[in-house]
Design a protein around this motif. Structure first.
Motif, PDB file in Angstrom:
ATOM      1  N   UNK A 145      50.807  12.752  21.397  1.00  0.00           N
ATOM      2  CA  UNK A 145      51.818  13.048  20.384  1.00  0.00           C
ATOM      3  C   UNK A 145      52.407  14.431  20.654  1.00  0.00           C
ATOM      4  N   UNK A 146      53.524  14.721  20.023  1.00  0.00           N
ATOM      5  CA  UNK A 146      54.167  16.016  20.173  1.00  0.00           C
ATOM      6  C   UNK A 146      53.238  17.113  19.628  1.00  0.00           C
ATOM      7  N   UNK A 147      52.836  18.072  20.456  1.00  0.00           N
ATOM      8  CA  UNK A 147      51.909  19.111  19.971  1.00  0.00           C
ATOM      9  C   UNK A 147      52.470  19.913  18.803  1.00  0.00           C
ATOM     10  N   UNK A 148      53.782  20.086  18.760  1.00  0.00           N
ATOM     11  CA  UNK A 148      54.380  20.845  17.669  1.00  0.00           C
ATOM     12  C   UNK A 148      54.223  20.116  16.341  1.00  0.00           C
ATOM     13  N   UNK A 149      54.397  18.788  16.376  1.00  0.00           N
ATOM     14  CA  UNK A 149      54.199  18.023  15.149  1.00  0.00           C
ATOM     15  C   UNK A 149      52.733  18.039  14.732  1.00  0.00           C
ATOM     16  N   UNK A 150      51.833  17.975  15.710  1.00  0.00           N
ATOM     17  CA  UNK A 150      50.405  18.048  15.388  1.00  0.00           C
ATOM     18  C   UNK A 150      50.056  19.387  14.747  1.00  0.00           C
TER      19      UNK A 150
END
Length: 256
Positions: A145-150
């Motif tokens: 998944x997108x690390x920024x969203x995580x």
């Protein structure tokens, strides 16, 4: 309508051109019909036994669809388990590759031995063939998944399960779509191979039986007809899955 036209018209034009080249080549080179029958001869073979081909196509379509749905359900569940538990993923995922490396012609007789002759065995063979792309893509989509969203979810102290259902699952939908499209074509192949071994049992018979019987009897026109119908069935299943997938991907972005 313009989008539909762009999606449908070019393949139809290519098909018409291909059939024309096929017919012209057979006539120009005087190819024997037992080697390569012309389009008219193949169409005549279907016209002589429309009920046989229609029934065989319907049976193979039902088996392919059943195998595809089973592959998507089992593969998605396995991918979800692998995403939740890194330990299980590292322990069990290598064995999932077994489904991709073992030839289906080696697995199909065992499945038929265990399940018995009939459509149920063909559905299982179809599901086994189409399972790995779903497992691989769903697992990758849930894990990557997108690390920024995580980081945003972690910042707001979202729990593990909330992060899974609100971030990872919607993010994995495009990967599921890719796996499902691949599985759609493989499911038809699995159904055909399964019918190679179950076709001579009692009960209804699909395109796989027609292909094998026509090859054994050197009925080339019937063989071409069954192969072309199998190809069209695979294309139809892929197109239907792609149409549903487009809506599913849009819905996943609405969930975010």
């Amino acid at each position: 309508m313009n989008r539909l036209g762009r999606a449908v018209i070019p393949p139809l034009v290519a098909a018409v051109v291909g059939v024309g080249v096929w017919a012209a080549s057979v006539t120009a080179f005087d190819v024997p019909r037992y080697v390569l029958p012309g389009p008219g001869i193949v169409a005549g073979a279907v016209w002589e036994r429309p009920g046989t081909y229609a029934g065989a196509t319907a049976l193979t379509a039902a088996e392919s669809l059943g195998g595809f749905l089973a592959a998507v359900a089992v593969g998605s569940a396995a991918g979800l388990v692998f995403a939740v538990s890194p330990l299980l993923r590292s322990a069990m995922y290598p064995y999932a590759i077994f489904l991709q490396t073992v030839p289906v012609v080696a697995v199909a007789p065992l499945i038929i031995l265990w399940m018995g002759y009939g459509p149920q065995a063909v559905v299982v063979v179809s599901a086994v063939v189409g399972l790995f792309p779903v497992v691989a893509n769903v697992t990758a989509g849930l894990v990557d998944v997108d690390p920024r969203l995580a980081e945003v979810f972690a910042l707001y102290r979202a729990g593990r399960w909330r992060t899974l259902w609100r971030l990872r699952v919607p993010s994995a939908v495009p990967a599921l779509v890719v796996g499902a499209k691949t599985s759609a074509g493989l499911s038809v192949i699995g159904a055909i191979v399964g019918e190679f071994f179950t076709g001579y049992g009692s009960g209804p018979r699909g395109l796989g039986y027609l292909i094998r019987a026509s090859a054994d009897q050197t009925k080339t026109a019937d063989l071409f007809a069954a192969v072309l119908l199998s190809t069209l069935l695979g294309v139809a299943l892929f197109a239907g899955i792609a149409a549903v997938a487009d809506r599913l991907v849009k819905g996943s972005y609405d969930l975010r």
